[in-house]
Design an enzyme around this catalytic site. Structure first.
Site, PDB file in Angstrom:
ATOM      1  CG  LEU A  49       0.443  -4.178   5.020  1.00  0.00           C
ATOM      2  CD1 LEU A  49       1.779  -3.523   5.373  1.00  0.00           C
ATOM      3  CD2 LEU A  49      -0.668  -3.141   4.984  1.00  0.00           C
ATOM      4  CG  ASP A  50      -2.596  -4.984  -1.547  1.00  0.00           C
ATOM      5  OD1 ASP A  50      -3.212  -5.984  -1.160  1.00  0.00           O
ATOM      6  OD2 ASP A  50      -3.153  -3.923  -1.888  1.00  0.00           O
ATOM      7  CE  LYS A  51       6.006  -8.532  -5.662  1.00  0.00           C
ATOM      8  NZ  LYS A  51       6.110  -8.973  -7.078  1.00  0.00           N
TER       9      LYS A  51
ATOM     10  NE  ARG B 247      -3.608  -1.072  -5.118  1.00  0.00           N
ATOM     11  CZ  ARG B 247      -3.176  -2.243  -5.577  1.00  0.00           C
ATOM     12  NH1 ARG B 247      -3.043  -3.283  -4.755  1.00  0.00           N
ATOM     13  NH2 ARG B 247      -2.878  -2.387  -6.850  1.00  0.00           N
TER      14      ARG B 247
END
Length: 325
Positions: free
Chosen positions: A139-141, A238
């Site tokens: 998962l992205d930060k 996104r």
């Protein structure tokens, strides 16, 4: 297939990887391993083609068989740190966690410590012997939510297979700009942005990527959507939602400038301005348990910051409806 002490596997070259370099094909078939690690295994003979040692640049053909039999590599530079984890489920094979926004998954330049990997090494030291410390998807930060981590080589192999065969179910909730009237599917290839290598984009040369989204709740000028992935490209939701002109609220990379809807109250203006991460949460995870074969599923609630954002959007929608602005 994996044993308890070695990293093993067998892969057949599919038509779309025919005539590719061996290291490139191996990277496509085994994305959980770094390119440098795969190249070292090719050079050492741990990764063979049809039982023979080859060079990384050698071409492979359809139906060639890649065999991997390698010693696990201990990542000595990663240190265990006592970072609190929100553990949703655990057994000897799996660790399911609810990752908070702001936590980086892997140590990298600028984030040598304080990451999920450092926390895992402290909580479950056995992951030190697994590729990427047992992490099979990221998962992205600044994306929150559910993740599964392998605690055994058996689990690692099974989870990677499920990701590659698209049988692992991953569902996200996101707040997007625009009032949608229904769901849809975005089927558009994703690759590196041609001008900005730090960003991803929908490009003809990209890898296939499919995102299904459906409406959960509509506000005056925003929508809460549930997204289901068929693929797992970097920044997929996104990029895809931006592609269909409904970027995620707060997205610092793909969201563009802050857009304020008609009749925005001061309270909503403050709520939108204060939300500076992408409004994206990994809500649900479904997979086949690597030992029992049982289909298991977990779901975690939205974090407080997204709940507050949604409540501000609801309040604004009510005020518009009743003319209280």
């Amino acid at each position: 297939m994996a044993s308890d002490t070695r990293i093993t596997g067998q892969f057949t070259i599919p038509p779309e990887l025919s005539d590719k370099r061996l290291d490139q094909a191996a990277a496509e078939l085994m994305p959980e391993h770094s390119r440098s690690r795969l190249q070292s295994w090719i050079k050492s003979g741990a990764l063979t083609v049809n039982g023979k040692t080859r060079k990384p640049r050698d071409k492979v053909m359809m139906d060639d068989v890649l065999d991997l039999d390698a010693e696990p590599e201990v990542q000595v530079s990663w240190q265990a740190e006592p970072i609190t984890l929100d553990v949703v489920y655990e057994d000897e094979h799996l660790l399911v966690i609810n990752k908070p926004a702001g936590l980086v998954v892997h140590p990298a330049a600028g984030h040598a410590d304080g990451t999920l990997v450092n926390a895992l090494l402290n909580y479950a030291p056995e992951v030190e012997n697994l590729p990427r410390a047992g992490i099979v998807h990221r998962l992205d930060k600044d994306t929150s939510g559910i993740m599964v981590v392998a605690r055994s080589l058996i689990a690692h192999t099974s989870l990677v297979d499920q990701l590659q065969s698209r049988t692992m179910g991953r569902e996200y909730e996101a707040v997007v700009v625009g009032s949608l009237t229904g769901g849809a599917t975005v089927d558009a290839p994703i690759g590196r942005h041609p001008q900005d290598r730090k960003r991803m984009a929908v490009v003809p040369s990209g890898k296939p990527a499919v995102t299904h989204y459906r409406l959960v709740e509509r506000f005056a000028a925003h929508t809460l959507v549930r997204c289901k992935l068929e693929s797992g490209r970097t920044h997929q939701i996104r990029v895809h939602m931006t592609h269909v002109r409904h970027p995620l609220v707060g997205d610092p990379v793909y969201g563009g400038r802050l857009r304020l809807p008609k009749g925005t109250t001061e309270a909503l203006r403050e709520a939108l301005a204060a939300f500076t991460r992408q409004a994206l949460h990994a809500k649900k995870l479904t997979l086949e348990h690597p030992e029992t074969g049982e289909i298991v599923s977990w779901e975690v609630p939205l974090p407080e910051d997204m709940l507050q954002l949604i409540e501000a959007l609801r309040k604004h929608a009510r005020e518009l409806e009743h003319g209280d602005y």
